[in-house]
Design a protein around this motif. Structure first.
Motif, PDB file in Angstrom:
ATOM      1  N   GLY A  14       0.833  -1.200   0.000  1.00 42.32           N
ATOM      2  CA  GLY A  14       0.000   0.000   0.000  1.00 42.32           C
ATOM      3  C   GLY A  14       0.869   1.253   0.000  1.00 42.32           C
ATOM      4  O   GLY A  14       0.649   2.177  -0.780  1.00 42.32           O
ATOM      5  N   ARG A  88      -2.402   7.269   6.536  1.00 40.26           N
ATOM      6  CA  ARG A  88      -3.117   6.269   5.756  1.00 40.26           C
ATOM      7  C   ARG A  88      -3.525   5.068   6.594  1.00 40.26           C
ATOM      8  O   ARG A  88      -4.571   4.474   6.382  1.00 40.26           O
ATOM      9  CB  ARG A  88      -2.183   5.722   4.659  1.00 40.26           C
ATOM     10  CG  ARG A  88      -2.328   6.318   3.332  1.00 40.26           C
ATOM     11  CD  ARG A  88      -1.299   5.700   2.416  1.00 40.26           C
ATOM     12  NE  ARG A  88      -1.716   4.371   1.979  1.00 40.26           N
ATOM     13  CZ  ARG A  88      -2.463   4.170   0.911  1.00 40.26           C
ATOM     14  NH1 ARG A  88      -2.858   5.171   0.192  1.00 40.26           N
ATOM     15  NH2 ARG A  88      -2.808   2.965   0.568  1.00 40.26           N
ATOM     16  N   GLU A  93      -8.250   2.487   5.531  1.00 38.09           N
ATOM     17  CA  GLU A  93      -9.009   1.239   5.608  1.00 38.09           C
ATOM     18  C   GLU A  93     -10.393   1.454   6.201  1.00 38.09           C
ATOM     19  O   GLU A  93     -11.330   0.741   5.883  1.00 38.09           O
ATOM     20  CB  GLU A  93      -8.245   0.208   6.446  1.00 38.09           C
ATOM     21  CG  GLU A  93      -6.967  -0.210   5.791  1.00 38.09           C
ATOM     22  CD  GLU A  93      -6.726  -1.715   5.913  1.00 38.09           C
ATOM     23  OE1 GLU A  93      -7.709  -2.458   6.025  1.00 38.09           O
ATOM     24  OE2 GLU A  93      -5.563  -2.104   5.900  1.00 38.09           O
ATOM     25  N   ALA A  96     -12.422   3.018   3.297  1.00 39.76           N
ATOM     26  CA  ALA A  96     -12.759   2.053   2.253  1.00 39.76           C
ATOM     27  C   ALA A  96     -13.614   0.900   2.795  1.00 39.76           C
ATOM     28  O   ALA A  96     -14.178   0.134   2.025  1.00 39.76           O
ATOM     29  CB  ALA A  96     -11.478   1.495   1.635  1.00 39.76           C
TER      30      ALA A  96
ATOM     31  N   PRO B  84     -15.933  -4.135   0.483  1.00 35.48           N
ATOM     32  CA  PRO B  84     -14.667  -3.412   0.437  1.00 35.48           C
ATOM     33  C   PRO B  84     -13.549  -4.279  -0.124  1.00 35.48           C
ATOM     34  O   PRO B  84     -13.453  -5.457   0.210  1.00 35.48           O
ATOM     35  CB  PRO B  84     -14.406  -3.100   1.905  1.00 35.48           C
ATOM     36  CG  PRO B  84     -15.155  -4.127   2.665  1.00 35.48           C
ATOM     37  CD  PRO B  84     -16.284  -4.596   1.824  1.00 35.48           C
ATOM     38  N   VAL B  85     -12.737  -3.705  -1.010  1.00 38.19           N
ATOM     39  CA  VAL B  85     -11.564  -4.426  -1.520  1.00 38.19           C
ATOM     40  C   VAL B  85     -10.376  -3.471  -1.499  1.00 38.19           C
ATOM     41  O   VAL B  85     -10.554  -2.263  -1.478  1.00 38.19           O
ATOM     42  CB  VAL B  85     -11.768  -4.947  -2.957  1.00 38.19           C
ATOM     43  CG1 VAL B  85     -12.814  -6.029  -2.998  1.00 38.19           C
ATOM     44  CG2 VAL B  85     -12.134  -3.816  -3.904  1.00 38.19           C
ATOM     45  N   TYR B  86      -9.171  -4.051  -1.472  1.00 36.11           N
ATOM     46  CA  TYR B  86      -7.968  -3.227  -1.589  1.00 36.11           C
ATOM     47  C   TYR B  86      -7.755  -2.962  -3.065  1.00 36.11           C
ATOM     48  O   TYR B  86      -7.437  -3.875  -3.824  1.00 36.11           O
ATOM     49  CB  TYR B  86      -6.776  -3.942  -0.969  1.00 36.11           C
ATOM     50  CG  TYR B  86      -6.926  -4.130   0.515  1.00 36.11           C
ATOM     51  CD1 TYR B  86      -6.630  -3.083   1.381  1.00 36.11           C
ATOM     52  CD2 TYR B  86      -7.381  -5.320   1.047  1.00 36.11           C
ATOM     53  CE1 TYR B  86      -6.772  -3.232   2.746  1.00 36.11           C
ATOM     54  CE2 TYR B  86      -7.531  -5.477   2.413  1.00 36.11           C
ATOM     55  CZ  TYR B  86      -7.222  -4.430   3.258  1.00 36.11           C
ATOM     56  OH  TYR B  86      -7.372  -4.571   4.604  1.00 36.11           O
ATOM     57  N   GLU B  88      -5.536  -1.595  -4.849  1.00 37.00           N
ATOM     58  CA  GLU B  88      -4.251  -1.727  -5.529  1.00 37.00           C
ATOM     59  C   GLU B  88      -3.776  -3.176  -5.570  1.00 37.00           C
ATOM     60  O   GLU B  88      -2.658  -3.444  -5.986  1.00 37.00           O
ATOM     61  CB  GLU B  88      -3.203  -0.806  -4.889  1.00 37.00           C
ATOM     62  CG  GLU B  88      -2.706  -1.233  -3.520  1.00 37.00           C
ATOM     63  CD  GLU B  88      -3.621  -0.798  -2.379  1.00 37.00           C
ATOM     64  OE1 GLU B  88      -4.737  -0.321  -2.657  1.00 37.00           O
ATOM     65  OE2 GLU B  88      -3.224  -0.965  -1.222  1.00 37.00           O
TER      66      GLU B  88
END
Lengths: 256, 317
Positions: A14, A88, A93, A96, B84-86, B88
């Protein structure tokens, strides 16, 4: 342990894939380079003038006149830049929604927090390693004490560790990255200024603030003095902030 | 498999969940139904260990969530509403990450993830970034991560929201396939979905349990009357026929709805639901010399039941 490393890996990805990291890293290296250069210019001027003055040349000292002020300058950069990396950590998280999912996996909050902390620490260590070019230059043209360089870098790492833990704490409390960065910066600054705010009267408040002051514990390290009490301070403050992060996550389960 | 006892969750002064109790057998598919803010997501978040209840207890796979949350979570696969997903991470990387968190052994990880990706139809996007997936694929990825580690229990919060009709059908079929072997909780505000997939339905409103039963029983329990729509033709005296039908025991009212062309007449009959009145009605019409063109029992949808229950609940308050 596997879960811990999975989180470390994911967060490292990330960071290294985010544009913020490269912006921070670029400016960080630019500033450290600039500071190295300007301190060096000052030091060369001093040593030129000391050539005319034998008394002055006796007191000329690479450690005290160059390395220490430079290290103090670097520390100021951490104060500003670490919040930009840690902001971050949890906030992104939370925003999101991935944190909700992560906390429902069979991992403990503790593993999540430690994983995220380690990821920032590794990222910052990477930046620190890049700054090793400056002592490298010193070794090429001068003879600094290797032990002093080592203890200075230990000091950097310790300071980074506290600032990182404080940043993770701030990030765990909000999904807004800007707020996370500002709160983290505020926390760092309080630790930074605690010594200045302290009333020099030997009272209880004086002792507490003196003990809280990060500078009081950082300065011996950049002078080459590695004392157990200072290391205990750095470890205990780091653990304290990470513990508070755990409390924040736990309280979310009640407050929703 | 899941037992919930007097579960209550308050956020400040708001009561999100009020004394909810229910049980689930292994292999059951249970539907959570309710308007927005009914407490579906709160219940789900408590069961997945994301929230702690203010009062009451819940057991998942035999583990009390207050004491053994992590052990309980070993048995749960969860698909949150927002998926939700990451962004990247590539699909495979993301699933590998989830597999590590769920402690899937490295040796069997690849096969396990390949199986899941095939089952969820993710094969062709496996090397794409999660952030670039369409809504439909993202939903499948969400379902896939829930299935990693083969949990006995799947908890799916609005699994078809925001999908197009074709995708909805695909996801439903996937869920149907998963049922039987796994215990599934499915929350939805789409009623046909719940009636198609679930063996039992829990209807929630304002944090309270309004009803819990099979979709059929909910229907039967509430409808004491049948409404039957008839189309007939060829007869001469409609009034005589209507009078005759009214004389049948069980029938409450008979009403002409409309006169269509060619002497076609449309009638609506309201009758007591049990026993089925349709054979008697059909015979009477034919014996009276009419042609029976159409006979249709209007069954009430889960939608009607739902609205009836929820409004009844609100009028009681």
């Amino acid at each position: 342990m596997k879960a811990f490393w999975a989180i470390v890996n994911r967060d490292l990805r990330g960071y290294f894939l985010s544009p913020i990291f490269y912006a921070v890293a670029t400016v960080f290296l630019l500033l450290t380079g600039l500071l190295f250069y300007s301190n060096l210019v000052v030091y060369t001027q001093i040593s030129f003038s000391s050539m005319q003055n034998p008394y002055f040349s006796e007191t000329l000292n690479l450690a005290a006149d160059f390395i220490r002020p430079l290290a103090a300058n670097f520390a100021v950069i951490f104060l500003f830049f670490i919040p930009a990396i840690t902001m971050r950590s949890f906030s992104e998280e939370k925003r999101a929604g991935t944190l909700e999912l992560m906390l429902t996996y069979p991992v403990s909050d503790f593993q999540v927090i430690l994983g995220k902390f380690a990821a920032v620490l590794i990222t910052m260590s990477f930046l620190l390693i890049l700054t090793l070019i400056y002592p490298g230059l010193l070794f090429a043209w001068s003879t600094p004490e290797p032990a002093l360089i080592a203890s200075t870098y230990l000091g950097f790492l310790m300071m980074v560790s506290i600032f990182t833990a404080a940043g993770i704490l701030a990030s765990s409390a909000t999904e807004n990255q800007i707020i996370a960065a500002l709160v983290a910066f505020g926390l760092n600054l309080v630790l930074w200024m605690a010594g200045w705010l302290s009333p020099q009267d030997g009272g209880l408040l004086h002792q507490i603030l003196d003990h809280l002051s990060i500078i009081n514990h950082f300065e011996p390290l950049i002078k080459g003095v590695v004392a157990l009490t200072d290391l205990v301070y750095f470890f205990s403050m780091t653990i304290f902030f990470l513990f508070l992060t755990g409390q924040v996550l736990e309280s979310k389960k009640w407050r929703g | 498999m899941i037992e919930v006892q007097n579960l209550t969750k308050r956020f400040g002064d708001t009561v999100a969940l009020d004394n909810l109790s229910f049980q689930m057998k292994p292999g059951e598919i249970l539907g959570f139904l309710g308007p927005n803010g009914a407490g579906k997501t709160t219940t789900i978040r408590i069961l997945t260990g994301y929230l702690t209840p203010t009062d009451g207890n819940a057991w998942v796979a035999g583990y009390n969530l207050r004491e053994k949350s992590r052990e309980a979570r070993d048995h749960i696969g969860y698909l949150p509403e927002s998926v939700p997903v990451y962004r990247e991470m590539m699909v495979t990387e993301y699933l590998e990450f989830v597999a590590d968190l769920k402690k899937v052994p490295r040796a069997s990880r690849k096969n396990h993830l390949d199986d899941i990706m095939n089952q969820c139809g993710l094969g062709e996007v496996r090397n794409k970034l999660s952030g670039h997936l369409s809504k439909g694929y993202r939903q499948r990825l969400g379902l896939a991560q829930a299935m990693v580690g083969n949990p006995d229990i799947l908890i799916l919060d609005e699994p078809t929201s925001g999908l197009d009709p074709q995708q909805i059908i695909e996801i439903r079929e996937l869920i149907r396939d998963l049922g039987g072997r796994r215990t599934i909780i499915l929350s939805s505000h789409i009623l046909p979905e719940v009636s198609q997939l679930c063996e039992r339905v829990i209807i929630l409103n304002r944090g309270r349990l309004v009803a819990v039963d099979t979709p059929e029983n909910l229907d039967r329990g509430l409808s004491s009357t049948d409404s039957i729509l008839l189309e007939i033709s060829g007869g001469s005296e409609p009034d005589g026929l209507i009078g005759m039908l009214k004389n049948i025991h069980q029938i409450r009212t008979v009403q002409p709805v409309s006169h269509l062309e060619n002497g076609v007449l449309r009638l609506q009959i309201i009758a007591d639901g049990q026993p089925d009145i349709r054979p008697v009605v059909a015979r009477s019409i034919v014996e009276a010399g009419w042609n029976l063109l159409e006979l249709h029992r209007q069954t009430r949808s889960l939608e009607d039941i739902f609205i009836q229950l929820v409004t009844r609940e609100e009028s009681v308050q």
